[in-house]
Every structure is written in structure tokens, then in C-alpha cells.
Design a protein around this motif. Structure first.
Motif, mmCIF file in Angstrom:
data_model
loop_
_atom_site.group_PDB
_atom_site.id
_atom_site.type_symbol
_atom_site.label_atom_id
_atom_site.label_comp_id
_atom_site.label_asym_id
_atom_site.label_seq_id
_atom_site.Cartn_x
_atom_site.Cartn_y
_atom_site.Cartn_z
ATOM 1 N N ALA A 18 -12.108 16.695 -32.873
ATOM 2 C CA ALA A 18 -11.730 16.356 -31.494
ATOM 3 C C ALA A 18 -10.276 15.919 -31.425
ATOM 4 C CB ALA A 18 -12.643 15.245 -30.961
ATOM 5 N N ARG A 19 -9.843 15.111 -32.428
ATOM 6 C CA ARG A 19 -8.444 14.670 -32.454
ATOM 7 C C ARG A 19 -7.521 15.866 -32.621
ATOM 8 N NH1 ARG A 19 -10.461 10.248 -35.421
ATOM 9 N NH2 ARG A 19 -9.967 11.282 -37.395
ATOM 10 N N ALA A 20 -7.922 16.818 -33.502
ATOM 11 C CA ALA A 20 -7.098 18.003 -33.734
ATOM 12 C C ALA A 20 -6.951 18.811 -32.452
ATOM 13 C CB ALA A 20 -7.715 18.855 -34.843
ATOM 14 N N GLN A 21 -8.041 18.887 -31.669
ATOM 15 C CA GLN A 21 -7.990 19.640 -30.428
ATOM 16 C C GLN A 21 -7.048 19.006 -29.418
ATOM 17 O OE1 GLN A 21 -9.781 22.710 -29.830
ATOM 18 N NE2 GLN A 21 -9.699 22.415 -32.043
ATOM 19 N N ASN A 22 -6.784 17.707 -29.549
ATOM 20 C CA ASN A 22 -5.910 17.001 -28.621
ATOM 21 C C ASN A 22 -4.503 16.805 -29.162
ATOM 22 O OD1 ASN A 22 -7.835 16.709 -26.600
ATOM 23 N ND2 ASN A 22 -8.686 14.880 -27.538
ATOM 24 N N SER A 47 -0.453 10.301 -19.689
ATOM 25 C CA SER A 47 -1.074 9.288 -20.549
ATOM 26 C C SER A 47 -0.084 8.288 -21.144
ATOM 27 C CB SER A 47 -1.813 9.975 -21.699
ATOM 28 O OG SER A 47 -0.882 10.598 -22.579
ATOM 29 N N ARG A 48 1.242 8.543 -20.969
ATOM 30 C CA ARG A 48 2.304 7.700 -21.522
ATOM 31 C C ARG A 48 2.370 7.770 -23.051
ATOM 32 N NH1 ARG A 48 4.807 3.770 -19.123
ATOM 33 N NH2 ARG A 48 4.437 2.315 -20.837
ATOM 34 N N GLN A 49 1.711 8.733 -23.661
ATOM 35 C CA GLN A 49 1.886 8.965 -25.090
ATOM 36 C C GLN A 49 3.315 9.448 -25.325
ATOM 37 O OE1 GLN A 49 -0.161 8.835 -27.968
ATOM 38 N NE2 GLN A 49 -1.539 7.598 -26.711
ATOM 39 N N ASN A 62 -0.235 13.570 -29.089
ATOM 40 C CA ASN A 62 -1.624 13.562 -28.617
ATOM 41 C C ASN A 62 -1.641 13.740 -27.100
ATOM 42 O OD1 ASN A 62 -2.678 13.100 -31.199
ATOM 43 N ND2 ASN A 62 -2.429 10.886 -30.988
ATOM 44 N N THR A 63 -2.218 14.826 -26.665
ATOM 45 C CA THR A 63 -2.246 15.142 -25.238
ATOM 46 C C THR A 63 -3.408 16.099 -24.977
ATOM 47 O OG1 THR A 63 -0.918 15.959 -23.376
ATOM 48 C CG2 THR A 63 -0.623 17.072 -25.493
ATOM 49 N N MET A 86 -3.331 24.699 -25.683
ATOM 50 C CA MET A 86 -2.819 23.846 -26.761
ATOM 51 C C MET A 86 -2.140 24.654 -27.871
ATOM 52 S SD MET A 86 -3.478 20.781 -25.764
ATOM 53 C CE MET A 86 -3.505 19.686 -27.187
ATOM 54 N N ALA A 87 -1.808 25.907 -27.575
ATOM 55 C CA ALA A 87 -1.122 26.739 -28.566
ATOM 56 C C ALA A 87 0.291 26.205 -28.789
ATOM 57 C CB ALA A 87 -1.071 28.185 -28.089
#
Length: 227
Positions: A18-22, A47-49, A62-63, A86-87
Motif C-alpha cells: 500500500a505504501r509503495a502504491q502511494n 496533504s502538505r507532504q 508520498n501522495t 502514479m507512473a
């Protein structure tokens, strides 16, 4: 017991997946060239990341799809990217010339306080003697680069406030493009600002004006760098 370990492993795998997907990756280039840009600041407007490019222009942040990323780097026009997937992407930043409108806008943002806006960056940037992981971790290194970026940004805003169009034009008889060119060519350093007072700044502006006017007319503008 084995069953519990198996379940835990599955959950860990799912969480990692899940983290990888984001995680969005990309590379930032100077527009029209193959030059990769380091220390480009990336912010997720939703998200302010935040993140920053490494020495090879690469970044991760991370987005997720549907968010908008903003790219900033001194000397380049800001750019935005709306994520439709997310490519990995190539981001091209165009070189920028200081304009009076930009300087005015920047000068009004002198209340920039990154410690309040991004406290997690300062926490991650800390190095603890008895915790080697804080010395070499990727997150720690990125946070320390972000911290340096914030410091440079704060310094530039201080220069903008002290070397403003209104103040400069109150000392020398320049306006329009001539004022823009003068301010671009003779913008003082932060070190100069720290070691001088307002009177010294006025003297610097007057001396710089004499140098500016002594130049041939075709030289009174920032010269493009030779490739």
C-alpha cells in the motif's frame, strides 16, 4: 504460533504494498536541456507532504492520484502537476528572470516559518549520537536537505524585504525594465545583508547604480549563460 507469524507477514506485505502504491517518483530537468536539477522543493498541495530532489534530480514523495504537486526552485518558474496516475514522470522547469511582480509577492511572505509549517522535517533531520540509523537513513538525509532549503528560502525572503523595488526606486531613478535588470544584476547576498545596516545598503545601491549606468546600454541586463 506459526499461523500468527504467517498472518503478521501477510499484513506487513499488504502494508508495504500500500505504501509503495502511494509513492510517486520522478526526475526534474531544466527545460530544453538534459540538465537534472538538484534541491528542487516538491510540495503536495492536498496533504502538505514535502520532498526534495537529490543530486541527480530524482525524487520520491508520498501522495496519491488526484493530488496536485508543486515544484519550486530558485531561478526557475514554479510548476504544478495534477496526478492522474502514479507512473514516474519527467518534470521540466523553465528558467526564470526576476520580475518586479515576483519580488513584490515574495517580499510580502516574510512571515515564512518552516518550523511551524513542517515540524516533522526538523524532527526527522535530527542526528542522535547513539542512534546510527539517524545518520544514514534516507528519510533523515532528505529531511536535512529540506532543512537547508528552508534556510535558504528564509534568507532570500529577508533579502527581498530589504532590497525591495519600493526601497531601491526611492534611492535611484530607475523604473520598469531598467529597475528589474538593476535589481537582478546587483541583488545583494544574505551575508552582506547580515553584516550591514540600512545606511550601508543605501550606499551599496548608490555605488551599484553608478556601475550599472557606466555599462554600455546592451550590457544593462542579465547576460545569458553560455552552454
Amino acid at each position: 504460533m506459526k499461523k500468527l507469524l504467517f498472518v503478521a507477514a501477510i499484513l506487513l506485505f499488504i502494508a508495504s504494498f500500500a505504501r509503495a502504491q502511494n509513492t510517486f517518483k520522478g526526475t526534474v530537468y531544466e527545460n530544453g536541456t538534459n540538465t537534472r536539477l538538484s534541491d528542487v522543493f516538491i510540495r503536495d498541495a492536498n496533504s502538505r507532504q514535502v520532498s526534495i530532489t537529490d543530486k541527480n534530480g530524482n525524487f520520491t514523495i508520498n501522495t496519491t492520484v488526484g493530488h496536485t504537486l508543486i515544484f519550486n526552485s530558485p531561478g526557475y518558474n514554479s510548476d504544478t502537476l495534477y496526478l492522474v496516475d502514479m507512473a514516474p514522470k519527467k518534470i521540466m522547469l523553465a528558467t526564470q528572470r526576476i520580475s518586479l511582480s515576483q519580488v513584490n509577492i515574495t517580499a510580502k511572505r516574510s512571515d515564512f516559518n518552516p518550523r511551524e509549517e513542517y515540524p516533522e522535517v526538523y524532527e526527522k533531520s535530527k542526528v542522535y549520537v547513539f542512534s546510527p540509523s539517524t545518520w544514514f537513513s534516507g528519510e533523515g538525509k532528505k529531511a536535512r536537505r529540506l532543512k537547508k532549503y528552508f534556510q535558504r528560502e528564509a534568507e532570500q525572503r529577508n533579502i527581498d524585504a530589504a532590497f525591495s523595488p519600493g526601497y531601491v526606486s526611492s534611492i535611484v531613478p530607475l523604473k520598469g525594465n531598467d529597475l528589474e535588470n538593476f535589481m537582478t544584476m546587483f541583488r545583494p547576498s544574505y551575508a552582506f545583508l547580515r553584516s550591514n545596516n540600512r545606511e550601508s545598503m543605501a550606499a551599496y545601491i548608490n555605488d551599484s547604480y553608478k556601475k550599472f549606468m557606466a555599462l554600455p546600454a546592451d550590457k544593462r541586463a542579465p547576460q545569458a549563460l553560455k552552454p
